[in-house]
Design an enzyme around this catalytic site. Structure first.
Site, short mmCIF file in Angstrom:
data_model
loop_
_atom_site.label_atom_id
_atom_site.label_comp_id
_atom_site.label_asym_id
_atom_site.label_seq_id
_atom_site.Cartn_x
_atom_site.Cartn_y
_atom_site.Cartn_z
N GLU A 98 0.84 -1.20 0.00
CA GLU A 98 0.00 0.00 0.00
C GLU A 98 0.87 1.24 0.00
OE1 GLU A 98 -2.92 1.93 3.35
OE2 GLU A 98 -3.18 -0.18 2.89
N ASP A 100 0.33 5.43 0.45
CA ASP A 100 -0.70 6.35 0.95
C ASP A 100 -0.34 7.81 0.78
OD1 ASP A 100 -2.02 4.14 1.94
OD2 ASP A 100 -1.37 4.44 4.00
N GLU A 102 -2.25 10.87 2.72
CA GLU A 102 -3.28 11.17 3.72
C GLU A 102 -3.16 12.63 4.11
OE1 GLU A 102 -3.43 6.75 5.81
OE2 GLU A 102 -2.42 8.41 6.85
#
Length: 282
Positions: A98, A100, A102
């Protein structure tokens, strides 16, 4: 006011209006052909070349690409809500990979924090946080991932803010075995986002909207009938991102990265001795 809202984007594809994925030749499709709304579709609004993800006190929402990709580049323009949003690239399962983005909101007058993270085989804890050099709620800005077998680059408006280099020779895991899908979502994160969860969402200001447009992906598309992803997407020299020029950042990008770290990096897990009794190998 603060709102702890997160918007996610994960490695597969999403675009408002049209999405293009380049395997050998460009291929474009209507958004409904490329994506599916996999979470609270009644909270997703499509308006021309834009799509809005909505959060209220009932639910957030999300989408996911129908196909998966291994290596390449993806970008999207996002206009953030006055709160939190997040972006993620992810494969599936307990040992998923993953990447990310954010975006962590703060109380009024304080800047957004952009948190990036990397999971490999289900393990994350590789956070960095940056401030931005603009207000991401006033206009659209471009957030991008670049990913090949050598490095992962997180970019904002074309400026690299983080590089994660392949250091498998030092025993550091690197995501290069699992194809990923791009996902997007908006969700309530007031249990952890703003000031460690101390500031909660003011629901009287709901609904909250995070708006996406102009998603572009140039990556190796994993065909559903193919089991051997490395045979399809891992052959050296087949794609532009495998060229020698993309093994490391060029001089100009290196200077931009140093500027972003010097001016905007506010947290780096690699320097958090209070959190890690033994600092990560990377």
């Amino acid at each position: 006011m603060a709102s702890n809202i997160c918007t996610r984007l994960e490695i597969a594809i999403f675009m408002v209006g049209f999405v293009c994925a380049n395997l050998v030749l460009p291929m474009c499709g209507n958004i409904s052909e490329v994506f599916e709304y996999n979470w609270a579709p009644n909270h997703i609004i499509s308006q021309g070349d834009q799509i809005k993800l909505t959060l209220d006190n009932v639910s957030g929402c999300g989408f996911e690409s129908k196909k998966k990709y291994l290596f390449g580049q993806a970008s999207v323009q996002i206009k953030l809500i006055e709160g939190d949003s997040a972006g993620t690239m992810a494969s599936e399962g307990p040992v998923h990979d993953e990447l990310d983005f954010e975006f962590l909101g703060n109380v009024s007058g304080e800047p957004y924090l952009v948190q990036t993270n990397i999971y490999v085989n289900g393990t994350g804890n590789r956070e960095q946080r940056h401030t931005l050099w603009f207000d991401p709620t006033l206009d659209f800005h471009t957030y991008s991932f670049f990913w090949n077998r050598h490095l992962i680059v997180f970019l904002v408006d074309g400026i690299p803010i983080r590089v994660f280099t392949n250091k498998e020779d030092k025993g550091v895991l690197f995501p290069r075995q699992q194809a990923m899908s791009i996902r997007g979502s908006v969700w309530n994160a007031d249990d952890w986002a703003t000031q460690g969860g101390k500031v909660k969402i003011n629901w009287t200001n709901a609904p909250f909207f995070s708006t996406f447009r102009s998603f572009i992906i140039d990556a190796c598309e994993l065909l559903p009938e193919t089991d051997d992803i490395m045979a399809q997407c891992g052959k050296l020299g087949r794609f532009w991102w495998d060229k020698p020029a993309f093994v490391v950042l060029n001089r100009h990008r290196s200077h931009q990265l140093k500027w972003a770290r010097r001016k905007h990096l506010v947290y780096d897990y690699c320097k958090d001795k209070a959190r890690f009794t033994e600092l990560p190998r990377e």
